[in-house]
Scaffold this active site. Structure first.
Site, PDB file in Angstrom:
ATOM      1  N   ARG A   1       0.842  -1.210   0.000  1.00 14.53           N
ATOM      2  CA  ARG A   1       0.000   0.000   0.000  1.00 14.53           C
ATOM      3  C   ARG A   1       0.873   1.253   0.000  1.00 14.53           C
ATOM      4  NH1 ARG A   1      -1.896   2.505   4.562  1.00 14.53           N
ATOM      5  NH2 ARG A   1      -2.146   0.613   5.763  1.00 14.53           N
TER       6      ARG A   1
ATOM      7  N   TYR B   1     -16.253  15.308 -18.060  1.00 10.83           N
ATOM      8  CA  TYR B   1     -16.618  13.888 -18.078  1.00 10.83           C
ATOM      9  C   TYR B   1     -17.697  13.639 -17.012  1.00 10.83           C
ATOM     10  CZ  TYR B   1     -16.158   8.964 -16.792  1.00 10.83           C
ATOM     11  OH  TYR B   1     -16.430   7.671 -16.458  1.00 10.83           O
TER      12      TYR B   1
ATOM     13  N   ASP C   1      -7.248  17.631 -15.942  1.00 15.67           N
ATOM     14  CA  ASP C   1      -7.486  16.255 -16.394  1.00 15.67           C
ATOM     15  C   ASP C   1      -6.979  16.189 -17.837  1.00 15.67           C
ATOM     16  OD1 ASP C   1      -8.447  13.946 -17.509  1.00 15.67           O
ATOM     17  OD2 ASP C   1     -10.490  14.134 -16.707  1.00 15.67           O
TER      18      ASP C   1
ATOM     19  N   LYS D   1      -6.910   4.858 -20.552  1.00 15.21           N
ATOM     20  CA  LYS D   1      -7.074   5.332 -21.934  1.00 15.21           C
ATOM     21  C   LYS D   1      -5.751   5.206 -22.702  1.00 15.21           C
ATOM     22  CE  LYS D   1     -11.233   6.668 -20.481  1.00 15.21           C
ATOM     23  NZ  LYS D   1     -11.192   6.387 -19.065  1.00 15.21           N
TER      24      LYS D   1
END
Ligand code: ADP
Ligand code: PMV
Length: 890
Positions: free
Chosen positions: A81, A133, A209, A234
Site C-alpha cells: 500500500r 466527463y 485532467d 485510456k
C-alpha cells in the site's frame, strides 16, 4: 522509511533525480555524460527507455513484485500500500515523461480525482469547467452534497468567465480543467488560466485532467498547472486491458500531500496492473501518432459531408490556435452532430468495426453516444444547459487502416439514412481516389466524402412532424376512378425499341384503378391480382432524393438514385416480384409528381385488371396509365371535364408520366404500349431514336378483323427480353439490322392496308395481313424472342383443317400469340381449335380490337375500392358499367 500506518509520506524511487537514475546501473558515475544527453531525449525515445536499474538480475522489463509485504525493517519497501518496486518503477518512468516532480499510479482515473479532491476542505470552492466527463461531474456533486465543498462551473474557454469567481471573498481552492473537453473538444488556455489563478487566488491550485491527450501531446505542468491526472485506462495503457490512473505533481508540496493521501487511503495501483501499464505506455507515441492521423481523416470526412464536427485538428475549431500553442497534436477523440437523436442512434448501432463502448484511447476504434453512455450521469437538463446535445456522437479513433474505418462508418451513415449518394460527374474515379490516399490520406477523407451528401434534414424533420400532426395532412376529397386498356402489337414489337415503326391497337380488356383518400399520413397500394398490399408513412419516403423538375410533363430519364432508394424501401416489405415492381413504379410517380412531402396526398391506390398480367398484352402500360392519371388528377394537374373528352395536352402529360412508370417496369421501353393505353384505338408508332424523328399516327376506320388471342401462360419478363435483343444487336448487327429493316417494310405495308390507303379486296386484305404476320413472326424468332410454347400455338393453329396464321405479340418468350381468324372461318372449327389450345395448357379467347384509351369516372361516389376488389377480374367490366356510364375518355 515509510510506516505501515502511513503517518509520513513514503519514500519511493520516483523521488530520486530522474536524470541521474537513467541507466545508472550501467554507468553509475555517468563518466561519459550519458545521463545529461539522455535527459534531452525526445518523448518517443523517453517513453520506451524505462529505467531497469532496480532489479538484481538485470531483467530488461520491470519485474512484477507480486507481494503485499517486504521482510525486514530497513529496506526501501515494507508494505505494498505504501510502496512497491513494480509500481515504483512505473511511477519514476511516468514522472519523467510528464515532466513532473513526482508521479503516482492509482487504481483508476476517478480515484485520482477522489484523492485530489481531498485537498479541498469543507467550505472551500472548486471552480470546474462546464463540459466535464460525467464521472467527474458525479464526484464533484458528491463532494458538494457530502463534503460541504462549494462547486461552481464556468466556461473554461474564456478566462474572463473564471475571473469573477477568483476574486477576494471567494474561497477558491482548486480550479479543475479539461482541455480539450470531453466530449465537446472545447479548449481552455492552460497557461493563461494558471497565470490568472496564481495572480487572483495565490492559494488555489490548478488541476488538469489530461486524459484526452496524454503527456505525449500535452504536459500541463510545463504550462503552470500544479497537478495533472490522467485516466491511464485510456491512451497510457492503450489496450483497454487495465484500469489505472496517474497523478503527476508539479511541486514538492503537492507531491507530499498526494503521497500522504494515497498511502492513507490505499489507492495505489496493484503490482500486476502497474506492470501492464508500464508495458502499454512504451508504445504511447507510436499509437497516438497513428490514432491521431486516423482521427484527422475521419474528422475531414465528416466535416466535408457537412456535419458539425468538434475536433481541434479542423480549421473550423474556434480555439485551434490556443490548442496548438499548448499541445503538439489534436488527439484522437472527436464528436459530431447529426441534428437528429434517433438518426445518431441508428448510426451508432449500424457501426460494426467501430465498437459501441464507453471509454477511449485504446488501439481499437469506438463509437458512442455520450448522453446515453459516458455522460448519462449528468442530468438531462444540465446537459442541455451546457450545450451537450443528445444527438452528439463521440468517435474515439484507433489504429486500424483508415480505409476500413471509413468503409464501416460510411456504411453506418448510409444504412441509417444520414447520408445519401451524390451524383456528380466530377467525382474522382476509384483509381484516382486510391492515388490520393497514397499521397495524402488526410485529403483522401475529403475527396471520399464528395461521393455522398447529407439529405435535407429539415425536410425530413418537417415531414416527420407533419406525419404526426395528422390533422394537417394533405389528401383528396373523394375517390378518383380511372381505367386504361391493354394492347395488342400486330406488327413491329421489339423492332420498335430500335426505331422501327410498330402497329398496335387497344384491347377491350382493361386495368381499373381507384385512388381513395386516407387520413393517417400514409400512402398505400392494393393490387389483389398480385396479392400485393403495401403501406408507407409519407414522411418516411426519401423525399430529399426527388430530382428537381420544371413543367407538368415527366422527366425523360429515371433518377437512378431515387430508384435504388425505392427498391430498397419496397424490399423491406418482402413483396413478390410483381408486387415490388408495381410498388416501386407507383411510389416513384407518387414522389416525382408531388416533389415534396408537403404536396403528397395521403391515399390508397387499388388496382385490378381483367388483362392477363405479364402476357404481352400491355398490362403494365394499362397499370402505368392508371397510376399516372389518378395521381395527376389528385394534384389537379389533369382536369376531368363533366362530358366530352379530356384535354389533349393533359392526355400528353398522362402519357409522359405513364411512360416514366413503364421505364421503372421495363427499363428501356419504346413507349408504344403507353401510347396505346392512354389514347386507345390503333396507332402507328415510331420512337424518336438516334437523331431520327419519332411519330405517332392514329389509324382510323380500320376494317374490323377477328383475332384469337392465346395466352401460353408461360411467364416472361419484358425487361430482360428487350435487353436480350439489344445485346444480340450489339453482338451481331449484321444479323439483326437487316431483320429490323424487313420489319419496317412489314409495318409500312400493314399500315397502308389498315388505314385503307392500299386498296384491295377483303380477301386480299386478310390474306396479305396473314403473310405479313407469318413473316413478322419469323423475324421475331430470328431475334430469339419466341418460345416453344408459342411455337406450339403456331403449329396448332396452322394444322389442318384450321390452316391459320399466328405470330407472337409483345415481348415474346411466352406470353401471348395472336391468330388472325378470317371472316369465313367455320364456327365448329373454331370451337375445336379453342379446345385444342386449351389442351396445350393455353388460354385462348376471341377479342375485338380498338376501343377507348384512358377513362376517368366523373362525380365519383366514395368507397369504391372495396367494390373494385370484390368485383374481381371477371366482374370488372360490369363493375365499370355499373358506375352509370359517367366516364369521359381521352
Ligand atoms: N392488375 C395489375 N395490378 C398491379 N400491377 C400490375 C397489374 N398489371 C400489371 N401490373 C404491373 O405491370 C407488371 C407487368 O408488366 P409486364 O411483365 O411487362 O407485363 P405486360 O406484358 O402485361 O405489360 C407487373 O409486374 C406489375 O408491376
Ligand atoms: C417488346 C416491346 O416492343 C413491346 C412490349 O411488350 P409487352 O407488352 O411487355 O409484352 C417492348 C416495347 O416496345 O417497349
Amino acid at each position: 522509511m515509510s510506516t505501515v500506518d502511513g503517518s509520513s509520506a513514503p519514500h519511493s524511487p520516483a523521488e530520486s533525480s530522474l536524470a541521474t537514475s537513467i541507466f545508472s546501473a550501467k554507468s553509475p558515475a555517468d563518466s561519459d555524460g550519458h545521463a545529461a544527453r539522455a535527459a534531452k531525449w525526445r518523448f518517443a525515445t523517453q517513453v520506451v527507455a524505462v529505467d531497469g536499474s532496480d532489479n538484481a538480475h538485470g531483467a530488461s522489463s520491470v519485474p512484477i513484485f507480486q507481494t503485499a509485504t517486504f521482510k525486514g525493517m530497513d529496506g526501501q519497501y515494507d508494505y505494498t500500500r505504501s510502496g512497491n518496486p513494480t509500481r515504483g518503477g512505473l511511477e519514476s518512468h511516468l514522472a519523467r515523461i510528464y515532466s513532473a516532480h513526482q508521479a503516482f499510479a492509482l487504481s483508476t482515473g476517478m480515484t485520482c480525482l477522489d484523492v485530489i479532491l481531498r485537498l479541498v476542505k469543507p467550505g472551500e470552492t472548486v471552480l470546474a469547467g462546464d463540459d466535464l466527463y460525467g464521472g467527474t461531474n458525479r464526484l464533484l456533486t458528491y463532494a458538494k452534497s457530502h463534503g460541504g465543498v462549494d462547486v461552481r462551473h464556468a466556461d473554461t474557454t474564456d478566462v474572463a468567465a473564471l475571473l469573477p469567481h477568483l476574486g477576494e471573498g471567494n474561497k477558491v481552492k482548486m480550479v479543475l480543467l479539461e482541455s480539450p473537453t470531453n466530449p465537446l473538444l472545447k479548449v481552455a488556455d492552460i497557461a493563461e488560466i494558471s497565470a490568472a489563478v496564481k495572480k487572483a487566488a495565490p492559494d488555489a491550485i490548478v488541476v488538469v485532467d489530461n486524459t484526452m491527450l496524454s503527456p505525449y501531446l500535452q504536459r500541463p505542468l510545463e504550462l503552470g498547472a500544479d497537478i495533472v491526472y490522467d485516466s491511464a485506462t485510456k491512451y497510457l495503457s492503450g489496450h483497454h486491458d487495465v484500469m489505472a490512473g496517474i497523478i503527476a505533481t508539479g511541486n514538492p508540496q503537492a507531491s507530499k500531500d498526494i503521497a500522504w493521501l494515497i498511502n492513507a487511503m490505499g489507492s495505489g495501483l496493484a503490482p500486476f496492473d502497474s506492470f501492464l501499464l508500464l508495458r502499454g505506455v512504451k508504445t504511447l507515441a507510436l499509437r497516438m501518432d497513428k490514432q491521431q492521423a486516423n482521427a484527422q481523416i475521419v474528422a475531414n470526412y465528416l466535416d466535408a459531408l457537412g456535419f458539425k464536427v468538434h475536433y481541434p485538428g479542423l480549421k473550423s475549431h474556434p480555439k485551434r490556435d490556443v490548442h496548438f500553442k499548448q499541445a503538439s497534436g489534436a488527439g484522437a477523440v472527436l464528436s459530431v452532430l447529426t441534428d437528429d437523436t434517433q438518426l445518431s442512434e441508428r448510426v451508432v448501432s449500424a457501426a460494426r468495426l467501430w465498437g459501441v463502448s464507453v471509454s477511449f484511447g485504446a488501439v481499437n476504434s469506438l463509437i458512442s453516444m455520450p448522453c446515453l453512455m459516458s455522460h448519462a450521469s449528468i442530468p438531462a437538463h444540465i446537459r442541455a444547459e451546457r450545450g451537450l446535445r443528445e444527438d452528439l456522437i463521440r468517435l474515439c479513433v484507433g489504429i486500424e487502416d483508415p480505409r476500413d474505418l471509413l468503409d464501416d462508418l460510411e456504411h453506418a451513415l448510409i444504412a441509417s439514412g444520414a447520408i445519401v449518394p451524390n451524383v456528380d460527374p466530377t467525382l474522382l474515379s476509384s483509381d484516382k481516389l486510391a492515388e490520393v490516399f497514397r499521397e495524402n490520406p488526410s485529403q483522401w477523407g475529403i475527396e471520399r466524402a464528395r461521393y455522398f451528401r447529407r439529405p435535407n434534414v429539415e425536410a425530413l424533420i418537417d415531414g416527420v412532424s407533419r406525419g404526426l400532426a395528422l390533422d394537417g395532412v394533405k389528401t383528396i376529397d373523394s375517390d378518383i376512378v380511372v381505367s386504361a386498356p391493354g394492347k395488342v402489337i400486330l406488327f413491329g414489337e421489339h423492332a420498335v425499341v430500335h426505331g422501327v415503326t410498330a402497329i398496335a391497337t387497344s384491347l377491350n380488356l382493361r386495368c381499373y384503378g381507384v385512388l381513395a383518400p386516407r387520413t393517417d399520413g400514409k400512402v398505400a397500394i392494393t393490387a389483389p391480382d398480385l396479392e400485393a398490399e403495401h403501406v408507407w408513412d409519407i414522411s418516411s419516403l426519401p423525399w430529399d432524393l426527388v430530382p428537381p423538375r420544371e413543367g407538368s410533363a415527366a422527366d425523360e430519364k429515371l433518377d437512378p438514385v431515387l430508384l435504388v432508394a425505392l427498391e430498397k424501401l419496397v424490399a423491406e416489405d418482402k413483396p413478390t416480384k410483381t408486387g415490388a415492381s408495381a410498388s416501386i413504379a407507383f411510389l416513384y410517380l407518387f414522389m416525382a409528381i408531388a416533389r415534396e412531402s408537403t404536396e403528397a396526398p395521403a391515399t390508397t391506390l387499388t388496382v385490378s385488371a381483367n388483362l392477363p398480367i405479364g402476357a404481352g398484352l400491355g398490362s403494365s402500360a394499362a397499370f402505368s396509365t392508371c397510376v399516372a392519371s389518378a395521381l395527376l388528377i389528385a394534384h389537379e394537374r389533369v382536369h376531368v371535364p363533366d362530358a366530352g373528352s379530356i384535354d389533349p395536352s393533359h392526355v400528353d402529360d398522362v402519357d409522359s408520366w405513364a411512360f416514366l412508370a413503364e421505364k421503372v417496369l421495363h427499363g428501356n421501353p419504346s413507349g408504344i404500349d403507353n401510347a396505346v393505353a392512354v389514347r386507345g384505338g390503333a396507332v402507328a408508332f415510331t420512337r424518336a431514336i438516334e437523331g431520327k424523328e419519332g411519330g405517332m399516327d392514329s389509324i382510323r376506320g380500320f376494317d374490323s378483323i377477328r383475332l384469337l388471342l392465346t395466352n401460353t401462360r408461360v411467364p416472361r419478363d419484358t425487361k430482360s427480353l428487350v435487353a436480350g435483343v439489344a445485346a444480340k444487336r450489339a453482338a451481331e448487327p449484321h444479323v439483326v439490322d437487316p431483320v429490323l429493316g424487313q420489319i419496317q417494310d412489314i409495318s409500312d405495308e400493314a399500315r397502308g392496308l389498315l388505314d385503307g390507303s392500299t386498296k384491295t379486296s377483303r380477301n386480299g386484305f386478310v390474306s396479305r395481313l396473314e403473310t405479313l404476320m407469318r413473316d413478322n413472326h419469323g423475324h421475331l424468332r430470328t431475334l430469339g424472342v419466341s418460345h416453344p410454347s408459342l411455337e406450339a400455338v403456331v403449329a396448332a393453329t396452322a394444322a389442318a383443317p384450321f390452316n391459320l396464321t399466328t405470330k407472337l405479340t409483345g415481348a415474346g418468350g411466352g406470353g401471348c400469340a395472336v391468330t388472325l381468324v378470317p371472316d369465313t372461318f367455320d364456327d365448329a372449327n373454331l370451337d375445336q381449335l379453342l379446345a385444342n389450345l386449351r389442351g396445350l395448357g393455353a388460354e385462348p379467347y376471341l377479342t375485338t380490337l380498338g376501343g377507348p384509351g384512358l377513362g376517368v369516372h366523373t362525380r365519383t361516389p366514395s368507397d369504391l375500392s372495396s367494390t373494385l376488389v370484390a368485383a374481381g377480374p371477371a366482374g370488372l367490366a360490369s363493375w365499370a358499367d355499373s358506375l352509370n356510364a359517367q366516364w369521359v375518355h381521352s
